[in-house]
Design a protein around this motif. Structure first.
Motif, PDB file in Angstrom:
ATOM      1  N   THR A   9     -82.470  79.411  -2.257  1.00 16.06           N
ATOM      2  CA  THR A   9     -81.679  78.274  -2.745  1.00 16.06           C
ATOM      3  C   THR A   9     -81.182  77.415  -1.599  1.00 16.06           C
ATOM      4  O   THR A   9     -81.120  76.191  -1.718  1.00 16.06           O
ATOM      5  CB  THR A   9     -80.484  78.774  -3.572  1.00 16.06           C
ATOM      6  N   ARG A  12     -84.128  75.265  -0.388  1.00 19.03           N
ATOM      7  CA  ARG A  12     -84.352  74.150  -1.318  1.00 19.03           C
ATOM      8  C   ARG A  12     -83.301  73.067  -1.138  1.00 19.03           C
ATOM      9  O   ARG A  12     -83.592  71.869  -1.158  1.00 19.03           O
ATOM     10  CB  ARG A  12     -84.344  74.653  -2.758  1.00 19.03           C
ATOM     11  N   ALA A  13     -82.051  73.469  -0.971  1.00 18.39           N
ATOM     12  CA  ALA A  13     -80.972  72.494  -0.795  1.00 18.39           C
ATOM     13  C   ALA A  13     -81.139  71.699   0.488  1.00 18.39           C
ATOM     14  O   ALA A  13     -80.985  70.472   0.503  1.00 18.39           O
ATOM     15  CB  ALA A  13     -79.615  73.208  -0.811  1.00 18.39           C
ATOM     16  N   LYS A  78     -73.276  66.221  -7.816  1.00 16.45           N
ATOM     17  CA  LYS A  78     -74.510  65.609  -8.298  1.00 16.45           C
ATOM     18  C   LYS A  78     -74.273  64.348  -9.128  1.00 16.45           C
ATOM     19  O   LYS A  78     -74.978  63.340  -8.924  1.00 16.45           O
ATOM     20  CB  LYS A  78     -75.328  66.630  -9.094  1.00 16.45           C
ATOM     21  N   GLN A 127     -73.805  74.517  -0.824  1.00 16.06           N
ATOM     22  CA  GLN A 127     -75.032  75.278  -1.046  1.00 16.06           C
ATOM     23  C   GLN A 127     -75.314  76.305   0.041  1.00 16.06           C
ATOM     24  O   GLN A 127     -76.227  77.117  -0.116  1.00 16.06           O
ATOM     25  CB  GLN A 127     -76.234  74.301  -1.092  1.00 16.06           C
ATOM     26  N   PRO A 187     -80.727  72.880  -6.032  1.00 15.53           N
ATOM     27  CA  PRO A 187     -80.123  73.769  -7.034  1.00 15.53           C
ATOM     28  C   PRO A 187     -78.657  73.442  -7.285  1.00 15.53           C
ATOM     29  O   PRO A 187     -78.003  72.771  -6.485  1.00 15.53           O
ATOM     30  CB  PRO A 187     -80.276  75.159  -6.405  1.00 15.53           C
ATOM     31  N   ARG A 188     -78.171  73.918  -8.403  1.00 14.71           N
ATOM     32  CA  ARG A 188     -76.741  73.773  -8.700  1.00 14.71           C
ATOM     33  C   ARG A 188     -75.942  74.651  -7.747  1.00 14.71           C
ATOM     34  O   ARG A 188     -76.416  75.673  -7.275  1.00 14.71           O
ATOM     35  CB  ARG A 188     -76.451  74.164 -10.149  1.00 14.71           C
TER      36      ARG A 188
END
Length: 456
Positions: A9, A12-13, A78, A127, A187-188
């Protein structure tokens, strides 16, 4: 080593948010080397208004970046970033369809009003864990440098092939890609506060009262003022030197590549050999000297290119080392607040640089811009001449685990006693301690013991 420590994650962030930041900066910078060449075809264009179009994004960015960051604390990262990207998209569409300089100015100001830089940095902090956050933030800085270099090359090629409007259409498309990346790749994350990233209003007064930090704020202000002012004139000077518009992209490609190579050993001297102030003074003096040289070069092609190369070596050196100096000087836990003030100075410099450059071209000709820039470089040198060499300190964030409150209350004093720890801020609600450390003197084992960690 860092990449092996990253979770999926986090990776990805970092990739998603670095790409998002880079595409946004690419869109803002692509007009820099071409607007002065093509805006004359627009209704109502004057050098002053062209300069305003170049730097207009900086005004709205400076005004709104802190409010957007604070808003993201309340409404979520976001949604605020997405809203900012939609504003950026709207500004790109307005500028792409503009037939007058007034609409280009409006579009550029709308682009700047999507001031989501602070929110992107905060989301990246949300993140990532403390031990990889510094590397994650460095990836953002690297993406900005790459975006600037690509923009200087891509902008002239696009404009020569398809016209000025094509740059804004491409920027609009990049905005849509950014929205897809934001919602599809990033990602969240839990929403948390990080004093080393976000603005803390309680620390704002103390940061604004520090003369050493204010010198750096002035420095980034002056650096981007010079950049924007000179690029009202540099594209026209290249044209006068016999370099066709369609070849400007190749010129910037060669200059940016050589400038990067020339910068690297100077950064090593500044950081590894602890000659930060010396390199700082030399870079500022170099900017002033190169600005003067650009004015004196006239239409001589090789002299013009040589002075332009020197300018970008100094510019890249300062872009790389000023944030490092800020990190060294900012109090423990106040780096985010210091960076917020610093960024505001950067955007104000971009705005005023465009306006000043346009005004000087309009009322004094191209040479007036270069000589004015040289005077600003001299003023800047006077502002920083008396500064003390920055201490070679690094930021460290220590997770505190589940220690009870009474243990946290005494932890700051115990951390401050560790050899090499120069400044400490314990934040119980975040369960972390922010440290400024001298890594050459740091007793890592003692720090691990005090923080309640175990050596593997």
């Amino acid at each position: 080593m860092v990449s092996r420590l990253l979770r999926a994650t986090e990776r990805r962030a970092i990739v998603g948010l670095s790409g998002l930041y880079a595409t946004r900066m690419l869109g803002l910078f692509m007009v820099l080397p071409v607007l002065a060449l093509y805006a004359g075809e627009l209704e109502g264009a004057t050098p002053l208004l062209i300069g305003l179009a170049l730097g207009g994004y900086g005004l709205t960015q400076a005004i709104l970046q802190i409010p957007f960051g604070l808003l993201s604390d309340r409404l979520g990262r976001k949604p605020v970033i997405a809203f900012g990207m939609l504003l950026f998209l709207a500004g790109s569409l307005v500028a792409a369809s503009a037939e007058s300089i007034a609409l280009v100015i409006l579009g550029r100001c709308l682009q700047g009003s999507g001031a989501v830089a602070a929110a992107i940095m905060a989301l990246l902090a949300d993140q990532t864990r403390e031990e990889v956050r510094t590397a994650a933030m460095a990836s953002i800085g690297l993406s900005i440098g790459v975006a600037f270099a690509v923009a200087m090359v891509l902008g002239p090629w696009l404009a020569a092939a398809f016209g000025l409007g094509a740059i804004f259409w491409v920027t609009a498309a990049l905005s849509l890609v950014g929205l897809v990346v934001l919602w599809g790749l990033v990602p969240r994350a839990p929403q948390r506060r990080h004093r080393d990233v976000g603005l803390d209003r309680a620390q704002l007064r103390s940061v604004l009262g520090r003369a050493d930090l204010l010198r750096l704020d002035f420095s980034i202000f002056a650096l981007h003022l010079l950049l924007m002012a000179l690029f009202v004139a540099i594209p026209l000077r290249l044209l006068d030197a016999g370099l066709a518009v369609e070849h400007h992209g190749w010129v910037y490609l060669g200059i940016m590549g050589l400038a990067f190579v020339g910068m690297v050993p100077l950064v090593i001297i500044a950081e590894k050999r602890r000659r930060m102030k010396t390199m700082f003074l030399l870079a500022v003096a170099g900017l002033g000297l190169c600005s003067l040289g650009l004015g004196l070069a006239g239409e001589g092609r090789w002299g013009l290119l040589g002075w332009l190369l020197g300018f970008f070596v100094a510019f890249n050196l300062l872009e790389a080392t000023l944030p490092s100096m800020l990190s060294k000087l900012a109090p423990a836990g106040a780096k985010g607040t210091a960076m917020g003030v610093y960024s505001t100075g950067q955007f104000l410099g971009a705005f005023l640089g465009g306006v000043l450059g346009g005004a000087l071209v309009q009322w004094g000709g191209l040479e007036a811009v270069f000589y004015g820039a040289a005077l600003i470089g001299l003023l800047w040198l006077g502002v920083i001449a008396g500064m003390a060499p920055p201490p070679h300190l690094s930021s460290e964030v220590v997770a505190l685990g589940d220690e009870p409150q009474d243990a946290l209350d005494s932890l700051m004093e115990r951390l401050a006693e560790v050899a090499g720890v120069e400044d400490v801020l314990v934040v119980p609600e975040e369960r972390v301690a922010y440290l400024k450390v001298d890594r050459q003197r740091l007793d890592s084992e003692a720090l691990a013991r005090v923080a309640g960690k175990r050596e593997e």
